[in-house]
Design an enzyme around this catalytic site. Sequence first.
Site, PDB file in Angstrom:
ATOM      1  N   CYS A 110      -1.770  -2.585   7.918  1.00 28.85           N
ATOM      2  CA  CYS A 110      -1.920  -3.389   6.658  1.00 28.85           C
ATOM      3  C   CYS A 110      -0.767  -4.471   6.636  1.00 28.85           C
ATOM      4  CB  CYS A 110      -2.001  -2.515   5.444  1.00 28.85           C
ATOM      5  SG  CYS A 110      -3.780  -1.890   5.291  1.00 28.85           S
ATOM      6  N   VAL A 129       3.136   0.173   4.194  1.00 30.26           N
ATOM      7  CA  VAL A 129       2.700   0.876   5.222  1.00 30.26           C
ATOM      8  C   VAL A 129       1.168   0.212   5.273  1.00 30.26           C
ATOM      9  CG1 VAL A 129       3.880   3.200   5.042  1.00 30.26           C
ATOM     10  CG2 VAL A 129       1.761   2.838   3.551  1.00 30.26           C
ATOM     11  N   THR A 130       0.456   0.619   6.706  1.00 32.29           N
ATOM     12  CA  THR A 130       1.400   1.152   7.945  1.00 32.29           C
ATOM     13  C   THR A 130       1.754  -0.238   8.467  1.00 32.29           C
ATOM     14  OG1 THR A 130      -0.715   1.188   9.177  1.00 32.29           O
ATOM     15  CG2 THR A 130      -0.141   3.266   8.112  1.00 32.29           C
ATOM     16  N   LYS A 165      -6.742  -4.990  -2.912  1.00 28.88           N
ATOM     17  CA  LYS A 165      -7.366  -5.323  -1.865  1.00 28.88           C
ATOM     18  C   LYS A 165      -8.452  -4.578  -1.186  1.00 28.88           C
ATOM     19  CE  LYS A 165      -3.467  -4.329   1.541  1.00 28.88           C
ATOM     20  NZ  LYS A 165      -4.135  -3.462   2.410  1.00 28.88           N
ATOM     21  N   GLU A 186      -4.587  -0.844  -1.182  1.00 23.92           N
ATOM     22  CA  GLU A 186      -5.995  -0.942  -0.531  1.00 23.92           C
ATOM     23  C   GLU A 186      -6.884  -0.056  -1.372  1.00 23.92           C
ATOM     24  OE1 GLU A 186      -5.982  -0.001   3.729  1.00 23.92           O
ATOM     25  OE2 GLU A 186      -8.245   0.263   3.839  1.00 23.92           O
ATOM     26  N   ASP A 208       0.859  -1.173  -0.133  1.00 26.95           N
ATOM     27  CA  ASP A 208      -0.064   0.140  -0.066  1.00 26.95           C
ATOM     28  C   ASP A 208       0.897   1.130  -0.136  1.00 26.95           C
ATOM     29  OD1 ASP A 208      -1.896  -1.926   0.208  1.00 26.95           O
ATOM     30  OD2 ASP A 208      -2.943  -1.585   2.181  1.00 26.95           O
ATOM     31  N   GLN A 251       8.775 -13.879  21.529  1.00 22.87           N
ATOM     32  CA  GLN A 251       8.361 -15.410  21.515  1.00 22.87           C
ATOM     33  C   GLN A 251       9.048 -16.179  20.462  1.00 22.87           C
ATOM     34  OE1 GLN A 251       4.341 -16.034  22.793  1.00 22.87           O
ATOM     35  NE2 GLN A 251       3.838 -14.046  22.061  1.00 22.87           N
ATOM     36  N   LYS A 286      -7.632  -4.829   5.033  1.00 27.00           N
ATOM     37  CA  LYS A 286      -6.272  -4.382   5.586  1.00 27.00           C
ATOM     38  C   LYS A 286      -5.290  -5.376   5.251  1.00 27.00           C
ATOM     39  CE  LYS A 286      -8.125  -0.377   7.233  1.00 27.00           C
ATOM     40  NZ  LYS A 286      -8.235   0.355   6.434  1.00 27.00           N
TER      41      LYS A 286
HETATM   42  N1  TIU Z   1      -2.426   0.299   4.118  1.00 28.10           N
HETATM   43  C1  TIU Z   1      -3.034   0.481   5.745  1.00 28.10           C
HETATM   44  O1  TIU Z   1      -2.392   0.344   6.442  1.00 28.10           O
HETATM   45  N2  TIU Z   1      -4.111   0.966   5.935  1.00 28.10           N
HETATM   46  C2  TIU Z   1      -4.782   1.854   6.757  1.00 28.10           C
HETATM   47  O2  TIU Z   1      -5.791   2.223   6.838  1.00 28.10           O
HETATM   48  N3  TIU Z   1      -3.551   2.292   7.712  1.00 28.10           N
HETATM   49  C3  TIU Z   1      -3.768   3.163   8.833  1.00 28.10           C
HETATM   50  O3  TIU Z   1      -2.964   3.184   9.587  1.00 28.10           O
HETATM   51  N4  TIU Z   1      -4.819   3.829   8.785  1.00 28.10           N
END
Ligand code: TIU
Length: 222
Positions: free
Chosen positions: A162, A157-158, A129, A72, A24, A202, A132
């Site tokens: 995701c 990210v993030t 997609k 996304e 993303d 772990q 997430k």
């Molecule tokens: N790609 C992804 O992480 N989508 C999000 O909405 N991330 C946020 O941190 N908002």
Amino acid sequence: MAEIAAQPFAFAFRPETTALIVIDMQRDFAEPGGFGASLGNDVSRVTAIVPTVKRLIEGFRAAGLPVIHTMECHSPDLSDLPPAKRDRGNPSIRIGDVGPMGRVLIAGEPGTAILDDLAPLPGEIVIKKPGKGAFYATGLGDDLKRIGAQQLVFAGVTTEVCVQTTMREANDRGYECLVAEDATESYFPEFKASALAMIRAQGAIVGWTATTDQVLEGIANA
Ligand code: TIU
């Protein structure tokens, strides 16, 4: 056996079955006026990792290893957008609304595009997609079987949304997963640090972490 120096211990690296998944890296998460900013976030942290993500992508390409990109996004008729996702929180503009970069998180809109510097090359797999995680309601699992991937390196990210969701989905499906620490970012530095710590705790309960340099050294030495 080749290795990547990683935490919590070395990651067995088999180039012939390893793919990079870049999650993303879209304008909607990295530029003012996009989805990330609509949630109240400062997007500059995301922009800052672009050169590192680019270096990682180029290292995989140079070694002839597959690079997979995810985005996304939702269909224009919002048929793949559950109300529970659209109505969440109190954003300045919601998914599907018109913003400065077109309709927010809608496939084909300018804001949904992957950043120019990280654009997929012709022939690279691009996964659209609605969730997430990148396995839910996509062909990613079939694509990975087709190319014979067993180890996955993650960037993008993030970290705690995701990237972590996709990594957990992959771990449960039997993939060995490593996240490149400096090629992922969060709007919240403390969430990034915690997510990376959780992943490798772990005895690599969900996966490994390593720097981009460590990953590239592993590729060079394989
Ligand atoms: N790609 C992804 O992480 N989508 C999000 O909405 N991330 C946020 O941190 N908002």
